[in-house]
Design a protein around this motif. Structure first.
Motif, short mmCIF file in Angstrom:
data_model
loop_
_atom_site.label_atom_id
_atom_site.label_comp_id
_atom_site.label_asym_id
_atom_site.label_seq_id
_atom_site.Cartn_x
_atom_site.Cartn_y
_atom_site.Cartn_z
N GLY A 267 0.87 -1.25 0.06
CA GLY A 267 -0.12 -0.16 0.01
C GLY A 267 0.72 1.30 -0.03
O GLY A 267 1.95 1.15 -0.02
N GLY A 268 0.15 2.41 -0.19
CA GLY A 268 1.00 3.69 -0.23
C GLY A 268 0.24 4.84 -0.68
O GLY A 268 -1.06 4.54 -0.84
N PRO A 269 0.86 5.80 -1.32
CA PRO A 269 0.37 7.07 -2.05
C PRO A 269 -0.38 6.48 -3.31
O PRO A 269 -0.40 5.56 -3.85
N ASP A 270 -1.28 7.70 -3.54
CA ASP A 270 -2.30 7.63 -4.81
C ASP A 270 -1.23 7.31 -6.09
O ASP A 270 -0.21 8.01 -6.28
N VAL A 271 -1.93 6.48 -6.93
CA VAL A 271 -1.24 6.48 -8.40
C VAL A 271 -1.47 7.52 -9.07
O VAL A 271 -2.60 8.31 -9.07
N GLU A 272 -0.36 8.10 -9.82
CA GLU A 272 -0.54 9.42 -10.54
C GLU A 272 -1.73 9.19 -11.78
O GLU A 272 -1.48 7.99 -12.40
N PRO A 273 -2.51 10.20 -11.73
CA PRO A 273 -3.67 9.97 -12.87
C PRO A 273 -3.30 9.77 -14.16
O PRO A 273 -3.95 9.17 -14.87
N ILE A 274 -2.31 10.40 -14.43
CA ILE A 274 -1.79 10.13 -15.71
C ILE A 274 -1.45 8.94 -16.34
O ILE A 274 -1.47 8.57 -17.35
N ARG A 275 -1.06 8.07 -15.14
CA ARG A 275 -1.14 6.71 -15.60
C ARG A 275 -2.05 5.83 -16.33
O ARG A 275 -2.04 4.95 -16.97
N TYR A 276 -3.25 6.50 -16.01
CA TYR A 276 -4.54 5.86 -16.63
C TYR A 276 -5.25 6.86 -17.39
O TYR A 276 -6.32 6.62 -17.64
N GLY A 277 -4.70 7.97 -17.77
CA GLY A 277 -5.21 8.93 -18.68
C GLY A 277 -6.20 9.70 -18.24
O GLY A 277 -7.22 10.41 -18.91
N ALA A 278 -6.10 10.16 -16.84
CA ALA A 278 -7.14 11.13 -16.22
C ALA A 278 -6.56 12.35 -15.65
O ALA A 278 -5.39 12.55 -15.56
N SER A 279 -7.29 13.32 -15.66
CA SER A 279 -6.88 14.63 -15.12
C SER A 279 -6.93 14.39 -13.51
O SER A 279 -7.50 13.64 -12.93
N VAL A 280 -6.06 15.22 -12.89
CA VAL A 280 -5.81 15.32 -11.39
C VAL A 280 -7.10 15.82 -10.66
O VAL A 280 -7.21 16.91 -10.91
N ASP A 281 -7.81 15.17 -9.99
CA ASP A 281 -8.83 15.39 -8.88
C ASP A 281 -8.05 16.25 -7.70
O ASP A 281 -7.05 15.92 -7.51
N PRO A 282 -8.63 17.40 -7.15
CA PRO A 282 -7.83 17.96 -6.26
C PRO A 282 -7.62 17.25 -4.71
O PRO A 282 -6.92 17.49 -4.15
N ARG A 283 -8.60 16.05 -4.81
CA ARG A 283 -8.32 15.20 -3.66
C ARG A 283 -7.18 14.19 -3.73
O ARG A 283 -6.88 13.47 -2.93
N THR A 284 -6.69 14.01 -5.01
CA THR A 284 -5.50 13.08 -5.24
C THR A 284 -4.44 13.76 -4.50
O THR A 284 -4.05 14.88 -4.83
N GLY A 285 -3.62 12.71 -3.99
CA GLY A 285 -2.43 13.22 -3.30
C GLY A 285 -1.34 13.38 -4.19
O GLY A 285 -1.35 13.12 -5.37
N PRO A 286 -0.20 13.86 -3.86
CA PRO A 286 1.03 14.28 -4.86
C PRO A 286 1.65 13.05 -5.19
O PRO A 286 1.39 11.91 -4.89
N PRO A 287 2.12 12.93 -6.70
CA PRO A 287 2.51 11.80 -7.32
C PRO A 287 3.84 11.14 -6.58
O PRO A 287 4.32 11.97 -5.86
N ALA A 288 4.08 9.89 -6.79
CA ALA A 288 5.06 9.06 -6.37
C ALA A 288 5.84 8.53 -7.68
O ALA A 288 5.62 7.22 -7.86
N ARG A 289 6.50 9.24 -8.49
CA ARG A 289 6.45 8.83 -9.88
C ARG A 289 7.64 7.99 -9.84
O ARG A 289 7.62 6.79 -10.70
N GLU A 290 8.58 8.00 -8.91
CA GLU A 290 9.58 6.70 -9.12
C GLU A 290 9.37 5.59 -8.52
O GLU A 290 9.36 4.44 -9.05
N ARG A 291 8.21 5.56 -7.49
CA ARG A 291 7.69 4.22 -7.07
C ARG A 291 6.71 3.62 -8.02
O ARG A 291 6.70 2.50 -8.19
N ASP A 292 5.83 4.61 -8.68
CA ASP A 292 4.96 4.15 -9.75
C ASP A 292 5.76 3.25 -10.93
O ASP A 292 5.33 2.25 -11.03
#
Length: 232
Positions: free
Chosen positions: A70-95
């Motif tokens: 478990g952990g932080p939110d998946v960056e929405p760009i990974r599934y073609g979505a815009s960022v919701d204001p309630r989505t947490g900061p990206p963890a790109r290296e971990r993604d």
């Protein structure tokens, strides 16, 4: 006596962590994960992100089983979505690292278990999308909530957990569009949220659960992974 299966568990990557007199960058993992692996009969190995080409496949080739934690939110760009204001900061290296681990496990048939974020990332890796915010699946900050899930009869999870069960949860994201290669393994009793996914076409064990088995005392899901890893 046969050797215990080696189960790799992906780690958090934090810019700053505190212990003793130190405040330093750290790859870390809540102790519940390695303890759950050990109690279920496996050996636990922590898998921090590695950006070197081919590292994920090399790591997975040495494992008997893999857990995406478990952990932080998946960056929405990974599934073609815009960022919701309630989505947490990206963890790109971990993604990137965990997606590569998932791809390597699926390609090689190494048994795979995704936990919370790990389940969501499995769905994204196979082409699915996520709900970026829903209420009612987390307690106060830092506190797990509990709710009932209903396994789907006839599925892998339905075999491991043949009856409804109360599980520890802490998440605000969930599966939206399920990837074509996945099927639901369980639903939340209260609102029907998908609580487990699995890949029936896989040669081996591929399962994701939305809850946190490492925060409870039920060993059945992890024992199923360790058993599959032992057979492999």
């Amino acid at each position: 006596m046969p050797p215990l299966p080696l189960i790799g568990v992906s780690t958090y990557l934090e810019a700053t962590a505190h212990w003793g007199v130190w405040n330093l960058p750290a790859a870390l993992l809540p102790a519940g994960y390695h303890r759950l692996v050990q109690r279920a009969g496996g050996l636990a190995a922590m898998l921090p992100p590695d950006t070197a080409p081919g590292s994920a496949a090399a790591v997975v080739s040495r494992l008997d089983g893999l857990v995406i934690s478990g952990g932080p939110d998946v960056e929405p760009i990974r599934y073609g979505a815009s960022v919701d204001p309630r989505t947490g900061p990206p963890a790109r290296e971990r993604d990137a690292w965990e997606l590569a681990l998932i791809e390597a496990a699926l390609s090689s048939g190494v048994p795979l278990l995704g936990i919370c974020r790990g389940m969501q990332l499995l769905n994204v890796a196979l082409g699915g999308t996520l709900v970026q915010h829903l209420d009612g699946h987390a307690g106060a900050p830092g506190v797990f909530d509990w709710h009932e899930v209903k396994p789907v009869p006839g599925t892998l999870l339905g075999t491991v957990l043949p009856e409804p069960v109360s599980v520890p949860t802490f998440h605000h994201q969930a599966v939206d569009r399920l990837a074509d290669d996945l099927i639901p393994g369980a639903y939340a009793s209260e609102d029907g949220t998908v609580e487990a996914v699995e890949m029936p076409s896989a040669e081996g064990f591929v399962l994701g659960v939305q809850w946190h088995p490492e925060a409870g005392d039920d060993l059945r899901v992890m024992r199923a992974l360790v058993a599959a890893a032992g057979r492999g």
